[in-house]
Scaffold this motif. Sequence first.
Motif, PDB file in Angstrom:
ATOM      1  N   VAL A   1       0.853  -1.193   0.000  1.00 37.48           N
ATOM      2  CA  VAL A   1       0.000   0.000   0.000  1.00 37.48           C
ATOM      3  C   VAL A   1       0.885   1.237   0.000  1.00 37.48           C
ATOM      4  O   VAL A   1       1.697   1.421   0.903  1.00 37.48           O
ATOM      5  CB  VAL A   1      -0.942   0.031   1.225  1.00 37.48           C
ATOM      6  CG1 VAL A   1      -1.769   1.304   1.213  1.00 37.48           C
ATOM      7  CG2 VAL A   1      -1.845  -1.179   1.232  1.00 37.48           C
ATOM      8  N   LEU A   2       0.726   2.056  -1.035  1.00 40.57           N
ATOM      9  CA  LEU A   2       1.465   3.310  -1.107  1.00 40.57           C
ATOM     10  C   LEU A   2       0.626   4.407  -0.464  1.00 40.57           C
ATOM     11  O   LEU A   2      -0.553   4.552  -0.759  1.00 40.57           O
ATOM     12  CB  LEU A   2       1.737   3.677  -2.567  1.00 40.57           C
ATOM     13  CG  LEU A   2       2.356   5.047  -2.792  1.00 40.57           C
ATOM     14  CD1 LEU A   2       3.810   5.061  -2.399  1.00 40.57           C
ATOM     15  CD2 LEU A   2       2.193   5.483  -4.237  1.00 40.57           C
TER      16      LEU A   2
ATOM     17  N   GLY B   1      -1.856  -4.422   2.365  1.00 37.01           N
ATOM     18  CA  GLY B   1      -2.225  -3.603   3.511  1.00 37.01           C
ATOM     19  C   GLY B   1      -2.886  -4.322   4.660  1.00 37.01           C
ATOM     20  O   GLY B   1      -3.643  -3.712   5.409  1.00 37.01           O
ATOM     21  N   LEU B   2      -2.627  -5.621   4.818  1.00 40.13           N
ATOM     22  CA  LEU B   2      -3.197  -6.301   5.980  1.00 40.13           C
ATOM     23  C   LEU B   2      -2.148  -6.435   7.075  1.00 40.13           C
ATOM     24  O   LEU B   2      -0.949  -6.346   6.822  1.00 40.13           O
ATOM     25  CB  LEU B   2      -3.676  -7.708   5.594  1.00 40.13           C
ATOM     26  CG  LEU B   2      -5.131  -7.829   5.177  1.00 40.13           C
ATOM     27  CD1 LEU B   2      -5.306  -7.364   3.763  1.00 40.13           C
ATOM     28  CD2 LEU B   2      -5.626  -9.243   5.332  1.00 40.13           C
ATOM     29  N   ASN B   3      -2.624  -6.673   8.289  1.00 38.13           N
ATOM     30  CA  ASN B   3      -1.709  -7.080   9.344  1.00 38.13           C
ATOM     31  C   ASN B   3      -1.565  -8.584   9.249  1.00 38.13           C
ATOM     32  O   ASN B   3      -2.524  -9.287   8.937  1.00 38.13           O
ATOM     33  CB  ASN B   3      -2.263  -6.708  10.715  1.00 38.13           C
ATOM     34  CG  ASN B   3      -2.419  -5.211  10.848  1.00 38.13           C
ATOM     35  OD1 ASN B   3      -1.560  -4.457  10.409  1.00 38.13           O
ATOM     36  ND2 ASN B   3      -3.516  -4.785  11.432  1.00 38.13           N
ATOM     37  N   LYS B   4      -0.363  -9.043   9.581  1.00 36.71           N
ATOM     38  CA  LYS B   4      -0.096 -10.480   9.515  1.00 36.71           C
ATOM     39  C   LYS B   4      -1.105 -11.274  10.351  1.00 36.71           C
ATOM     40  O   LYS B   4      -1.540 -12.359   9.978  1.00 36.71           O
ATOM     41  CB  LYS B   4       1.323 -10.722  10.035  1.00 36.71           C
ATOM     42  CG  LYS B   4       1.980 -11.934   9.487  1.00 36.71           C
ATOM     43  CD  LYS B   4       3.416 -12.043   9.985  1.00 36.71           C
ATOM     44  CE  LYS B   4       3.437 -12.400  11.445  1.00 36.71           C
ATOM     45  NZ  LYS B   4       4.781 -12.467  12.017  1.00 36.71           N
ATOM     46  N   GLU B   5      -1.492 -10.681  11.482  1.00 37.98           N
ATOM     47  CA  GLU B   5      -2.375 -11.391  12.418  1.00 37.98           C
ATOM     48  C   GLU B   5      -3.791 -11.549  11.839  1.00 37.98           C
ATOM     49  O   GLU B   5      -4.569 -12.380  12.312  1.00 37.98           O
ATOM     50  CB  GLU B   5      -2.493 -10.629  13.746  1.00 37.98           C
ATOM     51  CG  GLU B   5      -1.177 -10.373  14.454  1.00 37.98           C
ATOM     52  CD  GLU B   5      -0.398  -9.232  13.823  1.00 37.98           C
ATOM     53  OE1 GLU B   5      -0.992  -8.162  13.592  1.00 37.98           O
ATOM     54  OE2 GLU B   5       0.808  -9.411  13.536  1.00 37.98           O
TER      55      GLU B   5
ATOM     56  N   ARG C   1       4.551 -10.704   1.911  1.00 38.69           N
ATOM     57  CA  ARG C   1       5.558  -9.708   1.555  1.00 38.69           C
ATOM     58  C   ARG C   1       5.005  -8.787   0.476  1.00 38.69           C
ATOM     59  O   ARG C   1       4.388  -9.249  -0.474  1.00 38.69           O
ATOM     60  CB  ARG C   1       6.810 -10.421   1.043  1.00 38.69           C
ATOM     61  CG  ARG C   1       7.937  -9.500   0.730  1.00 38.69           C
ATOM     62  CD  ARG C   1       9.244 -10.258   0.618  1.00 38.69           C
ATOM     63  NE  ARG C   1      10.303  -9.306   0.344  1.00 38.69           N
ATOM     64  CZ  ARG C   1      10.687  -8.968  -0.885  1.00 38.69           C
ATOM     65  NH1 ARG C   1      10.118  -9.525  -1.916  1.00 38.69           N
ATOM     66  NH2 ARG C   1      11.631  -8.088  -1.074  1.00 38.69           N
ATOM     67  N   ASP C   2       5.231  -7.505   0.646  1.00 38.24           N
ATOM     68  CA  ASP C   2       4.769  -6.495  -0.315  1.00 38.24           C
ATOM     69  C   ASP C   2       3.291  -6.660  -0.656  1.00 38.24           C
ATOM     70  O   ASP C   2       2.872  -6.437  -1.794  1.00 38.24           O
ATOM     71  CB  ASP C   2       5.594  -6.552  -1.613  1.00 38.24           C
ATOM     72  CG  ASP C   2       7.033  -6.106  -1.394  1.00 38.24           C
ATOM     73  OD1 ASP C   2       7.268  -5.369  -0.429  1.00 38.24           O
ATOM     74  OD2 ASP C   2       7.905  -6.501  -2.175  1.00 38.24           O
TER      75      ASP C   2
END
Lengths: 129, 185
Positions: free
Chosen positions: A109-110, B99-103, B161-162
Amino acid sequence: MNTQLRTERSHGTGLEEPKYVVPKVDIFETGDEYLLQADMPGVGKDAIQISLDSNELTILGHRAVGRDKAATSCSYLHRESVPVNFRRVFVLDPTIDTNRITAEMDQGVLTVHLPKAEKVKPRLIPVTD
Amino acid sequence: MYYRLRGSASWIGILIAESDCRTHDNLKERMLMTLTTLNRPSLWTARSFGEFGDLQDEINRLLDEPLAELSGEFFTGWAPPMDLIEDAENLVATLEIPGLNKEDIQVRVEDGVLSISGERKQDEKLKRAEAHRTERFYRKFHRAVCLPKPVKVDAVKAAYRDGVLTVTMPKTEEAKPKQIEVRMG
């Protein structure tokens, strides 16, 4: 914000593969800045290029396609992702202070911070005697 | 089983009629018949065209359905793009979920089905900000795929990742390609 969007299309026959896809964006306005967030999965921090030409902000994200090259023996059983780069152009509102634009990248996300110029920020006018 | 596979189109162009596979046995049967099927809830996929394939009837039925139900079928949920790749050793699934959290990502492999679910949450501060453009999804998603080959469930690895989740699933020894030597009789 007077943000116009321009989609890049390939010219010619229309049969060519599109060179870019347009990332999905959100644009928010807070008291002192505009915030632009763009979804660019597969784009690392080093693979992103943001350029500003007068009031045109161009976002270019190079998607990592190394996976395809590295493993030639692999085969796609199913594919929904599009292996092309991201590009989108925004025409910035004149009230944005283009000298102070900053950007960060986190998990695809940029986030671009577009601060408003001092003169258009909401402020209190002190009353003098 | 808690998920449904309905109206799915397989990715090799075979259409399967709408059906639920809630029981273990059904699932196994389906896996034999179709190589790989995929659950993509928000997409308009392979609505079965009735017993007699009458398009006119099908269109009438669509028009008769309440609008809410239709829009539910079109627009529910977030179905991030998923790839499934096979190489000599592994099945590799990738899912674009920036854009997520790993959890907030759950990955399960069960009964030959890989199931990935999660939720993207919006920043509390931005919820109150004035929005000029909102194209991105903030909600739950769930994707499931029947794996075409048996995998070693204990050795499955997932990396984020990314904004791309990569699930690497080593194939069992039986599923790996083997060269068979031809001997003169």
